[in-house]
Structure formats: C-alpha cells, structure tokens
Scaffold this motif. Structure first.
Motif, PDB file in Angstrom:
ATOM      1  N   TYR A  37       0.804  -1.220   0.000  1.00 52.07           N
ATOM      2  CA  TYR A  37       0.000   0.000   0.000  1.00 52.07           C
ATOM      3  C   TYR A  37       0.840   1.274   0.000  1.00 52.07           C
ATOM      4  O   TYR A  37       0.305   2.338  -0.248  1.00 52.07           O
ATOM      5  CB  TYR A  37      -0.905   0.016   1.241  1.00 52.07           C
ATOM      6  N   MET A  38       2.113   1.164   0.324  1.00 60.59           N
ATOM      7  CA  MET A  38       2.919   2.368   0.530  1.00 60.59           C
ATOM      8  C   MET A  38       4.253   2.247  -0.187  1.00 60.59           C
ATOM      9  O   MET A  38       4.735   1.158  -0.484  1.00 60.59           O
ATOM     10  CB  MET A  38       3.179   2.571   2.026  1.00 60.59           C
ATOM     11  N   GLU A  39       4.807   3.421  -0.421  1.00 59.79           N
ATOM     12  CA  GLU A  39       6.183   3.526  -0.872  1.00 59.79           C
ATOM     13  C   GLU A  39       6.835   4.685  -0.133  1.00 59.79           C
ATOM     14  O   GLU A  39       6.194   5.690   0.177  1.00 59.79           O
ATOM     15  CB  GLU A  39       6.268   3.746  -2.383  1.00 59.79           C
ATOM     16  N   CYS A  40       8.089   4.539   0.184  1.00 57.18           N
ATOM     17  CA  CYS A  40       8.796   5.550   0.962  1.00 57.18           C
ATOM     18  C   CYS A  40       9.292   6.646   0.041  1.00 57.18           C
ATOM     19  O   CYS A  40       9.766   6.391  -1.069  1.00 57.18           O
ATOM     20  CB  CYS A  40       9.984   4.899   1.683  1.00 57.18           C
ATOM     21  N   VAL A  41       9.120   7.914   0.491  1.00 53.98           N
ATOM     22  CA  VAL A  41       9.538   9.044  -0.330  1.00 53.98           C
ATOM     23  C   VAL A  41      11.057   9.079  -0.481  1.00 53.98           C
ATOM     24  O   VAL A  41      11.571   9.678  -1.435  1.00 53.98           O
ATOM     25  CB  VAL A  41       9.038  10.362   0.292  1.00 53.98           C
ATOM     26  N   LYS A 101      15.676   1.490  -0.242  1.00 52.83           N
ATOM     27  CA  LYS A 101      17.034   1.165   0.176  1.00 52.83           C
ATOM     28  C   LYS A 101      17.554   2.179   1.165  1.00 52.83           C
ATOM     29  O   LYS A 101      18.195   1.856   2.146  1.00 52.83           O
ATOM     30  CB  LYS A 101      17.964   1.099  -1.045  1.00 52.83           C
ATOM     31  N   GLU A 102      17.285   3.454   0.916  1.00 49.06           N
ATOM     32  CA  GLU A 102      17.763   4.498   1.821  1.00 49.06           C
ATOM     33  C   GLU A 102      17.046   4.420   3.165  1.00 49.06           C
ATOM     34  O   GLU A 102      17.638   4.665   4.219  1.00 49.06           O
ATOM     35  CB  GLU A 102      17.515   5.876   1.185  1.00 49.06           C
ATOM     36  N   GLU A 114       5.562   7.930   9.745  1.00 45.38           N
ATOM     37  CA  GLU A 114       5.534   9.183  10.506  1.00 45.38           C
ATOM     38  C   GLU A 114       4.444  10.120   9.985  1.00 45.38           C
ATOM     39  O   GLU A 114       3.696  10.689  10.755  1.00 45.38           O
ATOM     40  CB  GLU A 114       6.908   9.862  10.420  1.00 45.38           C
ATOM     41  N   PHE A 115       4.336  10.238   8.691  1.00 48.84           N
ATOM     42  CA  PHE A 115       3.234  11.008   8.091  1.00 48.84           C
ATOM     43  C   PHE A 115       3.133  10.643   6.609  1.00 48.84           C
ATOM     44  O   PHE A 115       4.095  10.137   6.010  1.00 48.84           O
ATOM     45  CB  PHE A 115       3.423  12.527   8.265  1.00 48.84           C
ATOM     46  N   MET A 116       1.981  10.892   6.055  1.00 45.48           N
ATOM     47  CA  MET A 116       1.717  10.599   4.634  1.00 45.48           C
ATOM     48  C   MET A 116       2.047  11.838   3.817  1.00 45.48           C
ATOM     49  O   MET A 116       1.572  12.943   4.101  1.00 45.48           O
ATOM     50  CB  MET A 116       0.251  10.214   4.433  1.00 45.48           C
ATOM     51  N   VAL A 117       2.809  11.671   2.778  1.00 51.05           N
ATOM     52  CA  VAL A 117       3.174  12.773   1.893  1.00 51.05           C
ATOM     53  C   VAL A 117       2.190  12.877   0.722  1.00 51.05           C
ATOM     54  O   VAL A 117       1.788  13.987   0.346  1.00 51.05           O
ATOM     55  CB  VAL A 117       4.617  12.595   1.376  1.00 51.05           C
ATOM     56  N   TYR A 136       6.480   9.066   4.695  1.00 50.31           N
ATOM     57  CA  TYR A 136       7.816   9.224   5.315  1.00 50.31           C
ATOM     58  C   TYR A 136       7.877   8.278   6.495  1.00 50.31           C
ATOM     59  O   TYR A 136       6.969   8.248   7.337  1.00 50.31           O
ATOM     60  CB  TYR A 136       8.034  10.659   5.769  1.00 50.31           C
ATOM     61  N   LEU A 137       8.962   7.493   6.561  1.00 52.89           N
ATOM     62  CA  LEU A 137       9.093   6.435   7.550  1.00 52.89           C
ATOM     63  C   LEU A 137      10.168   6.787   8.589  1.00 52.89           C
ATOM     64  O   LEU A 137      11.089   7.557   8.336  1.00 52.89           O
ATOM     65  CB  LEU A 137       9.489   5.111   6.868  1.00 52.89           C
TER      66      LEU A 137
END
Length: 447
Positions: free
Chosen positions: A398-402, A406-407, A422-425, A441-442
């Motif tokens: 459902y999500m992908e990190c901004v 890998k980072e 932490e919050f949805m962008v 953002y994780l």
C-alpha cells in the motif's frame, strides 16, 4: 213596378250603382225583398221590413235545397265587433279586424241600397249609394296602407340584411387576417423547429463521439495513471521549493514550521527531510474535500499557459479549483510575510489570477493535481482515494517511501528493524483490484 213618376238618378250615381252591382255578383249576395208570388207584399212590408235602425242581411244558399229554405227567411247577422274583439290576439291582427269591419259595413250598406229600391225611394237610394261608396273608399285605403306597409317591411328587411352582411364581411376580414398571421407564425415556428432539429443532431453527434472517447479513456491504463500520479507528486515537490525559499527569506523558523504541521514531534533521519513535511502540508490541502466524480481534467488544462486559460475562462471548474486551493495552501500571514501585502489573495478572491512567478508556480502544480483527479474520475472501475494514518506499520503493498526503500532501510538488519509511518506525503488510489501506492515518510525503530 212603376217608376215613371220618379226622377232618374244622375249619371254618377248610375256608375256607382253598376260598381256595387258587380261587387254584389262577386260576393254572391242575394237580393232581399224578392218574395214568392203567393206572399203578400204589403204584409211582408209591415212584418218583415226592418226599421231605419235595424240591419237585415240574407246570405245566399249554394244549392237548391238551401235556396228553398231561405226564400221567405231573413237572417240577422251577428255583431261583427264582438266577433272581431273575441278573435283579436295581438297588435298584428288590428289591420285584419279593420278589414273585416269594413267589409261587413260594406255588406250592410249594400243591403240598405237594395232595401231602398223596394219601395223605390230615390233619397234612400242616394244615401245608401253614398254609404257604399264611402265603404269602398275605406277598403281602397286599407289596401294602399297594406301595400305601403309591405313595401316598408321589405325595405327594412333589406336594410337589416345589408347591415348583417356588412358585419359578416368585417368578421370574415378579421378571420382572414388572423389566419394569415397564424400561417406566418406557423412558418416561423417550422423554421425554428428545423434549426432546433439541426442543433439537436449536432449535439447528438458530439455526445456520441464524447461517449466513445470516454469509453476509450475510461478503460483503466495503469501506466498512464501512474504517470499522472508521479507528475502530481513531482509538481507538489517543485512548488514546495519556492515556498520554503520564501519562508527562509522572510525569516521563518523552518524547524518550528515543520514541527507545527504534525501534532507530535517527528523523528527525521536527516534535517533536510523536513522538506517532506511541507510537501505533505501542500498535498493535504490540495486533496482536502475533493470529490473525484466532480473533476473534468479537460476543463482549462488544454492550454500550454494555464494562467492564460484561467484569465480567459474565470468561471471554469479549474479556475474555481485554483481559487479555492490557493486560499487554503497559502495562508494570509504567510503571504503577508512573503510580499508585504495581500495583493495576491485579494485578486484571487475577486476571481482574478495574477501573472506573478509565485502564482504561476502554484497554478502549474494545481494543474497536475487537477489532471490526476480528472483521470481518476473517468476511469472504470471507479477510483477511490485512500490515506495512511500516522503510526501504521509500513507495507510495501500500500505504501512507498519518499526516500526510496534502500535508503529508508539501509544500515539495519531486516530482522531487527521495524518501519513506521511518521506522516503521509501523498495519498494513494485504489482502482478495482489495482493499487497506486501512497507515498509516506518512515522512521526506524528497533524491535
């Protein structure tokens, strides 16, 4: 009968007597005073002759039997006046009653004339003759009056008919004019109907073509939708840069501003990651209160210059979208600190769109979001927006990190690391069984 010693009547009296005799023959009167040879004339004169005030009339019998019965019989007539009055039933019968009275008087005068001959009395003959002449003249007057009245009635009837004809002719002219006006109105309405039919045919063709286009567009194409999603995310990222730059120049505390976006303090792996907080703020305002079905991505987005499209059509759906979202994204205190005034805000509130670089950057970003929402509204099956709450465990479905996966997970063992939102962008989209992942953002926590 001896008449030698009696003076002969005048010539005029002879003529009148001849006229009366003819009238008597016409009316078939029988002479009174002519008796059978067996009767005594003297006795008859004393017993049956009426006095000067009496009136005697004997009507003729039509056959031999009646003649035998009427030879020695004198018939006294009924009073004509009473019969006339009893038979009167209206003002129209007055002339007829008068005629009957005159004819009856003429009959009586003729009887008196006959009686004056037996015995022969020149004076009575003259008086009776004058009376007969008077009654004949009265009949002539009645005849002339009748002819005059009949002629007058014909004249009046003719005049009334002519007036009626004139009225009918006027009415006919009015009806003809009304019919002409109605014919003209019918022709005009026929022309309007033909024009409407042509316009309806054109609209029907356009509608059919548009339905076909929508059917083509409505078929979900994941790569194209993903491209629109990435373009909107990048446009929000690009607009966040000048916004942060204006905040720096205006003396804003970026750390405090970033922390004010979220209620609780966010753990950032790097200080530069606070820019994602501002992107989340912009995206949250741009997608707030949006109904996907109400968006038309073709409205105002077909121009290379989106600001020019807003100026040309300030009442379009895209123009209203820009006006509403600018007032949400750029707070009045923020604009006042950026420019020292609220000119942008006042112009936008009045339905105008300034051509400043800052507003152009905002409209460019708003265009990408508007196109994304329009495509989401046109695809089939129906698209839905979904959000990810803070504190949720990260799921790559459902999500992908901004930052990139890998980072975000680098330097930690996967078995020893939990990733938390932490919050949805950027919100995600669900289209049937297909998901377009939200961007979040994780933060990293050890288990």
């Amino acid at each position: 009968m001896e008449c030698g010693s009696v003076t002969k009547p005048s010539k005029s009296s002879s003529n009148i007597t001849e006229i009366v005799s003819r009238f008597a023959r016409v009316c078939r009167f029988r002479s009174v005073g002519v008796f059978s040879s067996s009767e005594n004339p003297g006795h008859n004169r004393h017993d049956h002759c009426p006095s000067n005030g009496d009136v005697v009339m004997v009507e003729g019998c039509s056959d031999a039997t009646e003649e035998t019965e009427c030879k020695a019989e004198k018939v006294h007539p009924q009073p004509v006046e009473g019969l006339s009055r009893s038979g009167a039933c209206g003002g129209g019968n007055v002339e007829i009653l008068k005629l009957f009275d005159t004819v009856s008087s003429l009959k009586l005068a003729y009887i008196q004339l006959q009686q004056a001959h037996i015995p022969y009395d020149p004076e009575k003959i003259k008086a009776a003759n004058e009376l007969v002449v008077a009654e004949v003249e009265a009949l002539c007057k009645i005849k002339r009056a009748y002819k005059e009245k009949k002629h007058l009635g014909k004249v009046k009837l003719g005049s009334s008919h002519s007036e009626l004809i004139q009225v009918k002719e006027k009415l006919l002219e009015q009806l003809k004019s009304q019919a002409t006006a109605k014919d003209s109105e019918i022709l005009s309405l026929r022309g309007q109907l033909e024009d409407l039919d042509l316009k309806n045919a054109e609209l029907t063709d356009k509608l059919e073509r548009r339905c076909l286009e929508e059917e083509k567009v409505g078929v979900f194409n994941q790569p194209s939708f993903q491209d629109a999603f990435n373009a909107a995310s990048k446009a929000i990222h690009d607009f966040a840069k000048p916004l942060i730059s204006f905040m720096k120049v205006s003396g804003w505390d970026l750390d405090l501003a970033a922390n004010s976006i979220e209620e609780d303090a966010v753990v950032y792996s790097k200080r530069c990651h606070k820019k994602y907080a501002f992107e989340a703020y912009i995206a949250r305002r741009m997608f707030h209160g949006i109904s996907i079905q109400s968006c038309n991505f073709e409205d105002g987005t077909g121009f290379d210059d989106p600001v020019g499209a807003l100026i040309e059509d300030p009442d379009s759906g895209f123009a209203k979208f820009c006006r509403t979202k600018y007032l949400l994204v750029v707070h009045s205190k923020m604009e006042a600190s950026f420019f020292g005034n609220l000119d942008h805000r006042m112009l936008v509130m009045r339905g105008k769109h300034p051509r400043t670089p800052f507003y152009q950057a905002f409209v460019k970003m708003a265009k990408c979001v508007w196109v994304l929402l329009g495509i989401a509204a046109s695809v089939k099956p129906k698209a839905e927006i979904f959000e990810v709450k803070r504190g949720s465990e990260f799921s790559d479905v459902y999500m992908e990190c901004v930052e990139g996966d890998k980072e975000a997970t680098g330097g930690f063992d996967e078995g020893q690391t939990r990733l938390k939102v932490e919050f949805m962008v950027m919100p995600g989209f669900r289209i049937g069984d297909t998901l377009v992942r939200s961007r979040v953002y994780l933060s990293k926590m050890r288990s």
